[in-house]
Design a protein around this motif. Structure first.
Motif, PDB file in Angstrom:
ATOM      1  N   GLU A 165       0.858  -0.948   0.118  1.00  0.00           N
ATOM      2  CA  GLU A 165       0.115  -0.091   0.096  1.00  0.00           C
ATOM      3  C   GLU A 165       0.984   1.203  -0.089  1.00  0.00           C
ATOM      4  O   GLU A 165       0.495   2.376  -0.510  1.00  0.00           O
ATOM      5  N   GLN A 207      -8.046  -0.966   1.761  1.00  0.00           N
ATOM      6  CA  GLN A 207      -8.393  -0.699   0.300  1.00  0.00           C
ATOM      7  C   GLN A 207      -8.275  -1.584  -0.697  1.00  0.00           C
ATOM      8  O   GLN A 207      -9.183  -1.759  -1.657  1.00  0.00           O
ATOM      9  N   ARG A 228      -0.474   1.617  11.828  1.00  0.00           N
ATOM     10  CA  ARG A 228       0.704   2.316  11.212  1.00  0.00           C
ATOM     11  C   ARG A 228       1.778   2.577  12.498  1.00  0.00           C
ATOM     12  O   ARG A 228       1.622   3.216  13.237  1.00  0.00           O
ATOM     13  N   GLU A 245     -13.453   3.239   4.605  1.00  0.00           N
ATOM     14  CA  GLU A 245     -13.209   3.174   3.027  1.00  0.00           C
ATOM     15  C   GLU A 245     -14.260   2.728   2.160  1.00  0.00           C
ATOM     16  O   GLU A 245     -14.157   1.367   1.876  1.00  0.00           O
ATOM     17  N   GLU A 401      -5.516  16.803   7.105  1.00  0.00           N
ATOM     18  CA  GLU A 401      -5.948  15.784   6.281  1.00  0.00           C
ATOM     19  C   GLU A 401      -7.018  15.138   6.941  1.00  0.00           C
ATOM     20  O   GLU A 401      -6.610  14.530   7.988  1.00  0.00           O
ATOM     21  N   MET A 402      -8.330  15.085   6.591  1.00  0.00           N
ATOM     22  CA  MET A 402      -9.190  14.394   7.163  1.00  0.00           C
ATOM     23  C   MET A 402      -9.493  12.864   6.379  1.00  0.00           C
ATOM     24  O   MET A 402      -9.854  11.862   6.842  1.00  0.00           O
TER      25      MET A 402
HETATM   26  O1  4AD Z   1      -4.530   8.858   3.177  1.00  0.00           O
HETATM   27  P1  4AD Z   1      -4.325   7.608   3.908  1.00  0.00           P
HETATM   28  O2  4AD Z   1      -3.158   7.116   4.218  1.00  0.00           O
HETATM   29  O3  4AD Z   1      -5.344   6.698   2.832  1.00  0.00           O
HETATM   30  C1  4AD Z   1      -5.226   5.300   2.473  1.00  0.00           C
HETATM   31  O4  4AD Z   1      -4.858   4.848   3.487  1.00  0.00           O
HETATM   32  C2  4AD Z   1      -6.062   5.003   1.251  1.00  0.00           C
HETATM   33  N1  4AD Z   1      -5.944   3.379   1.341  1.00  0.00           N
HETATM   34  C3  4AD Z   1      -7.443   5.343   1.338  1.00  0.00           C
HETATM   35  C4  4AD Z   1      -8.237   4.817   0.482  1.00  0.00           C
HETATM   36  O5  4AD Z   1      -8.273   5.559  -0.572  1.00  0.00           O
HETATM   37  N2  4AD Z   1      -9.040   3.967   0.677  1.00  0.00           N
HETATM   38  O6  4AD Z   1      -5.326   7.405   5.157  1.00  0.00           O
HETATM   39  C5  4AD Z   1      -6.599   7.827   5.040  1.00  0.00           C
HETATM   40  C6  4AD Z   1      -7.041   8.584   6.060  1.00  0.00           C
HETATM   41  C7  4AD Z   1      -6.341   9.946   6.160  1.00  0.00           C
HETATM   42  O7  4AD Z   1      -6.786  10.981   5.558  1.00  0.00           O
HETATM   43  C8  4AD Z   1      -6.458  10.247   7.784  1.00  0.00           C
HETATM   44  O8  4AD Z   1      -7.713  10.960   8.057  1.00  0.00           O
HETATM   45  C9  4AD Z   1      -6.552   8.999   8.454  1.00  0.00           C
HETATM   46  O9  4AD Z   1      -6.764   7.956   7.385  1.00  0.00           O
HETATM   47  N3  4AD Z   1      -5.076   8.538   8.854  1.00  0.00           N
HETATM   48  C10 4AD Z   1      -4.823   8.541  10.300  1.00  0.00           C
HETATM   49  N4  4AD Z   1      -5.511   8.916  11.309  1.00  0.00           N
HETATM   50  C11 4AD Z   1      -4.900   8.806  12.669  1.00  0.00           C
HETATM   51  N5  4AD Z   1      -3.712   8.298  12.900  1.00  0.00           N
HETATM   52  C12 4AD Z   1      -2.967   7.879  11.546  1.00  0.00           C
HETATM   53  N6  4AD Z   1      -1.588   7.755  12.022  1.00  0.00           N
HETATM   54  C13 4AD Z   1      -3.507   8.113  10.538  1.00  0.00           C
HETATM   55  N7  4AD Z   1      -2.805   8.039   9.262  1.00  0.00           N
HETATM   56  C14 4AD Z   1      -4.026   8.045   8.160  1.00  0.00           C
END
Ligand code: 4AD
Ligand code: MG
Length: 478
Positions: A165, A207, A228, A245, A401-402
């Motif tokens: 990913e 995803q 993460r 998602e 970023e939301m």
């Molecule tokens: O932008 P991210 O990394 O996107 C994905 O994981 C894609 N696979 C999503 C998709 O297209 N289906 O993460 C998505 C969202 C971010 O915008 C943020 O809101 C949240 O997950 N996020 C976290 N929230 C809390 N703690 C963290 N360490 C986060 N990392 C991402």
């Protein structure tokens, strides 16, 4: 069988002079007479009036803050200020003692930092009662939103072998013995000996599996925990967080943006309608907190105004390229106030830039699209300019970023080339590539970080206060 009434119902009741039984935890006990009792059904307490002349002294001593009790009595109209009903107790029973010398939650204001250390007890405070009721309502609203639109809720795996990913560092899952690790002839750890016969991790996102399901059901969403191992000690990051998602077949980036904006507005208005008491409380809590700040740092809006504003206005849509132009010309960039100065196209946006766009420039949620391909994931659809991808990030005031999402690359040849460019092994993702081999179709989706949504709606400022037991570097208590 235990029979009791909920305090939430009794506080609204006009069935005076009937016998009622309540069970709950003592918040305070004043003058050997007035118990403020809370059972978690609402933030409010019911007043239980004890006839201390006719109550055993030993029992009275055991009515202490934090103790669980059962009280039976007559529901009467209250003469006291601040409540409409109270219970004239005929019997009080101690269900569980609480040593007042040792119980850490005294009836006074505690700091959020202190409450984090006693996260197992903080649910009993008004603030956390409100936060977790709102969290519940938001989770429910998300399911309702997708259910109403015919989406299928998929449970994607938590343990995964795909390492592709590219969303962040992963936690390894293994049953290998660290003191006696099996090794290959070359001396590297031999995961063939491991539980799954290969290296596995906790998922960073559902995803890729979600896309497989979307290519059969048309509309799906996931809502589950993701992990993460990034070493980010911030008020916006958790090592374990919940993500929603959705993934939709026969959809492009426009459809994706519309779905995301509709969802955000739907769930925020659901919370507004169904958590009036809680949001009122959180609104006042935030207003108090703001008062502690110097005038120039205070927010222009109250929490409720912020939510209303978000519901009433369209999210601002613009491309990454347009955003870079705005940022380049911005005061903090000119005056070198940004930690990371924007000098050229292609730079990754830091949270200071995102917050400038949302909080200073547009003053509303912003959808940024069409990012440079080099700073985004391999699966995002390549635009005709060959430089950008059909990505979108939704940025929120106070949060950054939301949501992150994109239209997906459905063209096999382009996808394979992107994988090679980004060093994503095709053999490992043979199943993902199969969807492009058999009936590929345009599709799109995004991920919403659930705790960031809860942060926004509750007006809390630290992500560790909107998840029950936060996991972050060097911390996995409870
Ligand atoms: O932008 P991210 O990394 O996107 C994905 O994981 C894609 N696979 C999503 C998709 O297209 N289906 O993460 C998505 C969202 C971010 O915008 C943020 O809101 C949240 O997950 N996020 C976290 N929230 C809390 N703690 C963290 N360490 C986060 N990392 C991402
Ligand atoms: Mg992202």
């Amino acid at each position: 069988m235990i029979k009791r009434q909920r305090i939430k119902e009794l506080l609204k009741s006009t069935d005076f002079n009937t016998e009622v039984t309540v069970m709950g935890w003592v918040k305070t006990f004043r003058n050997n007479q007035f118990i403020a009792l809370n059972d978690g059904s609402c933030m409010g307490n019911i007043q239980v009036v004890v006839d201390f002349n006719n109550t055993d002294e030993n029992l009275l001593k055991r009515i202490t803050t934090g103790a669980a009790i059962k009280a039976t009595g007559i529901l009467v109209e209250s003469l006291g200020k601040g409540q409409s009903v109270e219970i004239k107790a005929t019997a009080v029973e101690i269900l569980g003692d609480s040593d007042p010398e040792k119980f850490p939650l005294q009836p006074k204001k505690h700091s959020l930092e202190f409450l984090r250390e006693i996260a197992h007890l903080r649910f009993r405070t008004n603030t956390f009662n409100a936060v977790f009721k709102v969290r519940h309502a938001l989770a429910f609203a998300i399911h309702q939103f997708y259910n109403e639109r015919g989406f299928v809720y998929m449970h994607t795996p938590v343990i995964t072998a795909s390492d592709a990913e590219g969303a962040g560092e992963m936690f390894k899952v293994t049953t290998l013995d660290f003191d006696n690790t099996p090794r290959t002839e070359d001396g590297v750890v031999d995961f063939k000996e491991d539980f799954f016969g290969r290296a596995t991790n906790l998922t960073v996102s559902g995803q890729l599996e979600g896309e497989l399901a979307a290519m059969a059901f048309g509309h799906i969403y996931t809502f589950g925990p993701t992990f993460r191992a990034e070493n980010s000690n911030t008020t916006r990051h958790l090592a374990e967080f919940w993500m929603i998602e959705p993934e939709v077949a026969f959809a492009d980036l426009e459809n994706n943006m519309e779905l995301a904006e509709d969802m955000m507005k739907y769930v925020i208005s659901y919370a507004k309608e169904n958590c009036k008491e809680e949001l009122e409380f959180l609104n006042n809590r935030l207003a108090e907190e703001e008062k502690q700040k110097p005038q120039n740092e205070r927010s222009e809006f109250t929490l409720l105004e912020k939510l209303d504003f978000c519901l009433a206005n369209d999210f601002q849509r613009l491309t990454y390229t347009e955003a870079i132009d705005i940022l380049k010309a911005s005061k903090p960039n000119q005056k070198k106030q940004f930690k990371y100065l924007i000098d050229s196209w292609g730079a990754d946006l830091q949270s200071e830039h995102e917050r400038y766009l949302v909080e200073k420039h547009f003053k509303r949620p912003v959808i940024l699209t069409d990012y440079p391909k080099d700073i985004k994931s391999f699966y995002m659809r390549l635009n005709d300019d060959n430089k950008t991808v059909a990505a979108m990030d939704i940025l929120f005031p106070g949060i950054g970023e939301m949501i992150g999402g994109s239209q997906r690359e459905e063209r096999m040849d382009v996808l394979k080339q992107r994988m090679d460019e980004m060093g994503v092994p095709q053999e490992e993702l043979w199943w993902y590539l199969d969807t492009r081999r058999f009936g590929s179709a345009p599709h799109a989706g995004f991920g919403l970080g659930f705790e960031r949504l809860v942060l926004f709606v509750t007006g809390m400022t630290n992500i560790r206060d909107v998840i029950a037991f936060p996991r972050f570097p060097k911390s996995a208590e409870f």
